[in-house]
Scaffold this motif. Sequence first.
Motif, PDB file in Angstrom:
ATOM      1  N   GLY A  68       0.809  -1.115   0.102  1.00  0.00           N
ATOM      2  CA  GLY A  68       0.000  -0.108   0.045  1.00  0.00           C
ATOM      3  C   GLY A  68       0.992   1.146  -0.121  1.00  0.00           C
ATOM      4  O   GLY A  68       0.529   2.340   0.499  1.00  0.00           O
ATOM      5  N   SER A  69       2.226   0.968  -0.567  1.00  0.00           N
ATOM      6  CA  SER A  69       3.195   2.076  -0.664  1.00  0.00           C
ATOM      7  C   SER A  69       3.411   2.903   0.815  1.00  0.00           C
ATOM      8  O   SER A  69       3.726   4.101   0.961  1.00  0.00           O
ATOM      9  CB  SER A  69       2.525   3.333  -1.484  1.00  0.00           C
ATOM     10  OG  SER A  69       1.614   3.917  -1.127  1.00  0.00           O
ATOM     11  N   SER A  70       3.337   2.060   1.765  1.00  0.00           N
ATOM     12  CA  SER A  70       3.567   2.454   3.128  1.00  0.00           C
ATOM     13  C   SER A  70       5.042   2.476   3.381  1.00  0.00           C
ATOM     14  O   SER A  70       5.513   1.278   2.893  1.00  0.00           O
ATOM     15  CB  SER A  70       2.615   1.817   4.272  1.00  0.00           C
ATOM     16  OG  SER A  70       1.309   2.361   4.181  1.00  0.00           O
ATOM     17  N   THR A  89       6.790   6.549  10.279  1.00  0.00           N
ATOM     18  CA  THR A  89       6.161   5.866   9.384  1.00  0.00           C
ATOM     19  C   THR A  89       4.827   6.369   9.169  1.00  0.00           C
ATOM     20  O   THR A  89       4.385   7.368   9.607  1.00  0.00           O
ATOM     21  CB  THR A  89       5.685   4.405  10.070  1.00  0.00           C
ATOM     22  OG1 THR A  89       5.064   3.451   9.141  1.00  0.00           O
ATOM     23  CG2 THR A  89       5.084   4.409  11.466  1.00  0.00           C
ATOM     24  N   ASP A  90       4.018   5.833   8.119  1.00  0.00           N
ATOM     25  CA  ASP A  90       2.687   6.186   7.586  1.00  0.00           C
ATOM     26  C   ASP A  90       1.699   4.842   7.805  1.00  0.00           C
ATOM     27  O   ASP A  90       0.597   5.426   7.318  1.00  0.00           O
ATOM     28  CB  ASP A  90       2.590   6.918   6.339  1.00  0.00           C
ATOM     29  CG  ASP A  90       3.407   6.116   5.310  1.00  0.00           C
ATOM     30  OD1 ASP A  90       3.806   4.894   5.449  1.00  0.00           O
ATOM     31  OD2 ASP A  90       3.079   6.708   4.153  1.00  0.00           O
ATOM     32  N   GLU A  91       2.160   3.988   8.359  1.00  0.00           N
ATOM     33  CA  GLU A  91       1.264   2.780   8.650  1.00  0.00           C
ATOM     34  C   GLU A  91       0.674   2.943  10.098  1.00  0.00           C
ATOM     35  O   GLU A  91       1.101   2.912  11.068  1.00  0.00           O
ATOM     36  CB  GLU A  91       2.219   1.604   8.480  1.00  0.00           C
ATOM     37  CG  GLU A  91       1.234   0.339   8.542  1.00  0.00           C
ATOM     38  CD  GLU A  91       0.707   0.074   7.649  1.00  0.00           C
ATOM     39  OE1 GLU A  91      -0.524  -0.365   7.886  1.00  0.00           O
ATOM     40  OE2 GLU A  91       0.934   0.359   6.314  1.00  0.00           O
ATOM     41  N   LEU A  92      -0.585   3.004   9.873  1.00  0.00           N
ATOM     42  CA  LEU A  92      -1.568   3.174  11.196  1.00  0.00           C
ATOM     43  C   LEU A  92      -1.288   1.797  12.018  1.00  0.00           C
ATOM     44  O   LEU A  92      -1.485   1.646  13.320  1.00  0.00           O
ATOM     45  CB  LEU A  92      -2.858   3.128  10.752  1.00  0.00           C
ATOM     46  CG  LEU A  92      -3.948   3.388  12.024  1.00  0.00           C
ATOM     47  CD1 LEU A  92      -3.396   4.647  12.879  1.00  0.00           C
ATOM     48  CD2 LEU A  92      -5.378   3.656  11.408  1.00  0.00           C
ATOM     49  N   GLN A  93      -1.190   0.592  11.371  1.00  0.00           N
ATOM     50  CA  GLN A  93      -1.069  -0.605  12.109  1.00  0.00           C
ATOM     51  C   GLN A  93       0.170  -0.749  12.940  1.00  0.00           C
ATOM     52  O   GLN A  93      -0.130  -1.193  13.955  1.00  0.00           O
ATOM     53  CB  GLN A  93      -1.185  -1.715  11.121  1.00  0.00           C
ATOM     54  CG  GLN A  93      -2.140  -2.127  10.330  1.00  0.00           C
ATOM     55  CD  GLN A  93      -1.966  -3.562   9.509  1.00  0.00           C
ATOM     56  OE1 GLN A  93      -0.865  -3.650   9.203  1.00  0.00           O
ATOM     57  NE2 GLN A  93      -3.126  -4.449   9.533  1.00  0.00           N
ATOM     58  N   ILE A 139      -6.795  10.444   4.733  1.00  0.00           N
ATOM     59  CA  ILE A 139      -6.571   9.150   4.903  1.00  0.00           C
ATOM     60  C   ILE A 139      -5.167   8.672   5.363  1.00  0.00           C
ATOM     61  O   ILE A 139      -5.324   7.955   6.510  1.00  0.00           O
ATOM     62  CB  ILE A 139      -6.812   8.262   3.466  1.00  0.00           C
ATOM     63  CG1 ILE A 139      -8.112   8.494   3.016  1.00  0.00           C
ATOM     64  CG2 ILE A 139      -6.671   6.657   4.104  1.00  0.00           C
ATOM     65  CD1 ILE A 139      -8.564   7.825   1.806  1.00  0.00           C
ATOM     66  N   LYS A 140      -4.213   9.145   5.081  1.00  0.00           N
ATOM     67  CA  LYS A 140      -2.856   8.785   5.765  1.00  0.00           C
ATOM     68  C   LYS A 140      -2.311   9.908   6.497  1.00  0.00           C
ATOM     69  O   LYS A 140      -2.503  11.024   6.222  1.00  0.00           O
ATOM     70  CB  LYS A 140      -1.882   8.337   4.450  1.00  0.00           C
ATOM     71  CG  LYS A 140      -2.199   6.950   4.011  1.00  0.00           C
ATOM     72  CD  LYS A 140      -0.897   6.623   3.361  1.00  0.00           C
ATOM     73  CE  LYS A 140      -1.055   5.120   3.160  1.00  0.00           C
ATOM     74  NZ  LYS A 140       0.000   4.274   3.073  1.00  0.00           N
ATOM     75  N   LYS A 141      -1.687   9.574   7.474  1.00  0.00           N
ATOM     76  CA  LYS A 141      -0.943  10.578   8.382  1.00  0.00           C
ATOM     77  C   LYS A 141       0.624   9.996   8.670  1.00  0.00           C
ATOM     78  O   LYS A 141       0.861   8.720   8.340  1.00  0.00           O
ATOM     79  CB  LYS A 141      -1.889  10.728   9.584  1.00  0.00           C
ATOM     80  CG  LYS A 141      -3.110  11.386   9.522  1.00  0.00           C
ATOM     81  CD  LYS A 141      -3.512  11.698  10.896  1.00  0.00           C
ATOM     82  CE  LYS A 141      -5.042  12.281  10.626  1.00  0.00           C
ATOM     83  NZ  LYS A 141      -5.197  13.610   9.961  1.00  0.00           N
ATOM     84  N   ASP A 142       1.515  10.979   9.064  1.00  0.00           N
ATOM     85  CA  ASP A 142       2.727  10.410   9.337  1.00  0.00           C
ATOM     86  C   ASP A 142       2.780  10.329  10.996  1.00  0.00           C
ATOM     87  O   ASP A 142       2.246  11.215  11.663  1.00  0.00           O
ATOM     88  CB  ASP A 142       3.661  11.558   9.271  1.00  0.00           C
ATOM     89  CG  ASP A 142       4.007  11.715   7.531  1.00  0.00           C
ATOM     90  OD1 ASP A 142       3.951  10.499   6.828  1.00  0.00           O
ATOM     91  OD2 ASP A 142       4.307  12.564   7.038  1.00  0.00           O
ATOM     92  N   TYR A 143       3.521   9.385  11.449  1.00  0.00           N
ATOM     93  CA  TYR A 143       3.501   8.825  12.777  1.00  0.00           C
ATOM     94  C   TYR A 143       4.794   8.825  13.290  1.00  0.00           C
ATOM     95  O   TYR A 143       5.792   8.085  12.660  1.00  0.00           O
ATOM     96  CB  TYR A 143       2.595   7.435  13.220  1.00  0.00           C
ATOM     97  CG  TYR A 143       1.187   7.328  12.757  1.00  0.00           C
ATOM     98  CD1 TYR A 143       0.222   8.077  13.243  1.00  0.00           C
ATOM     99  CD2 TYR A 143       0.992   6.627  11.342  1.00  0.00           C
ATOM    100  CE1 TYR A 143      -0.982   8.017  12.882  1.00  0.00           C
ATOM    101  CE2 TYR A 143      -0.353   6.562  10.739  1.00  0.00           C
ATOM    102  CZ  TYR A 143      -1.149   7.266  11.579  1.00  0.00           C
ATOM    103  OH  TYR A 143      -2.594   7.235  11.002  1.00  0.00           O
ATOM    104  N   ASP A 144       5.140   9.413  14.191  1.00  0.00           N
ATOM    105  CA  ASP A 144       6.494   9.428  14.780  1.00  0.00           C
ATOM    106  C   ASP A 144       6.531   8.954  16.217  1.00  0.00           C
ATOM    107  O   ASP A 144       5.822   9.575  17.207  1.00  0.00           O
ATOM    108  CB  ASP A 144       7.147  11.187  15.003  1.00  0.00           C
ATOM    109  CG  ASP A 144       7.307  11.683  13.534  1.00  0.00           C
ATOM    110  OD1 ASP A 144       7.743  10.880  12.633  1.00  0.00           O
ATOM    111  OD2 ASP A 144       7.533  12.905  13.473  1.00  0.00           O
ATOM    112  N   ILE A 145       7.298   7.967  16.329  1.00  0.00           N
ATOM    113  CA  ILE A 145       7.363   7.185  17.649  1.00  0.00           C
ATOM    114  C   ILE A 145       8.686   7.138  18.156  1.00  0.00           C
ATOM    115  O   ILE A 145       9.480   6.879  17.419  1.00  0.00           O
ATOM    116  CB  ILE A 145       6.817   5.816  17.555  1.00  0.00           C
ATOM    117  CG1 ILE A 145       5.307   5.883  17.050  1.00  0.00           C
ATOM    118  CG2 ILE A 145       6.819   5.165  19.035  1.00  0.00           C
ATOM    119  CD1 ILE A 145       5.017   4.371  16.478  1.00  0.00           C
ATOM    120  N   ARG A 146       8.893   7.769  19.195  1.00  0.00           N
ATOM    121  CA  ARG A 146      10.343   7.834  19.975  1.00  0.00           C
ATOM    122  C   ARG A 146      10.394   7.032  21.213  1.00  0.00           C
ATOM    123  O   ARG A 146       9.601   7.325  22.000  1.00  0.00           O
ATOM    124  CB  ARG A 146      10.844   9.237  20.361  1.00  0.00           C
ATOM    125  CG  ARG A 146      10.973  10.007  18.752  1.00  0.00           C
ATOM    126  CD  ARG A 146      11.394  11.343  19.480  1.00  0.00           C
ATOM    127  NE  ARG A 146      11.500  12.358  18.246  1.00  0.00           N
ATOM    128  CZ  ARG A 146      12.327  12.645  17.398  1.00  0.00           C
ATOM    129  NH1 ARG A 146      13.493  11.920  17.578  1.00  0.00           N
ATOM    130  NH2 ARG A 146      12.278  13.176  16.404  1.00  0.00           N
TER     131      ARG A 146
END
Length: 157
Positions: A68-70, A89-93, A139-146
């Motif tokens: 899905g181009s993530s 990432t841009d993967e909600l999962q 639909i897509k967002k960017d997710y930053d996790i530290r």
Amino acid sequence: MKKALLFWALCLAALTSQAQQKLLAYDDFVFIINNNLQKSDDFMISKGYTKVKTKKQGNQKYHLDLPGSSTLDVEIRMDGRRIYIYIATDELQQLNLVNNSIAPFLISKEDISGITNYRVKDLGNVYEQIIDKVPFNPIKKDYDIRIVSDKNITTYN
């Protein structure tokens, strides 16, 4: 008929669990922060990530293309004997997997100006930030996790 249905159900379960194996969860984070960079490198490559060259000593970057181009980019940084993990990432999962896997070990949760801080047992602090994609995509967002390991957790040689 029941055997065929059971076979297809098992195949579907195997495919979905295979996809989840590449995403990172609580146990993966604990392994990474408790082991040195060489073991973390072997671990990330075994999960299917490709290593990206870095100029800085003590930094390792990994990239994973998802369906899905993530994309999933992970940076592991060692500062002294402490490990820091940064996931973009841009993967909600991936975000859901992190939240669900740390839930049983959660000590406290705090939300300050769009950044959610989780204090997690045997891990440290997990900071999450959700950012709108550029160009805007509803639909897509960017997710930053530290992940910042606790000061009492150091790597083993």
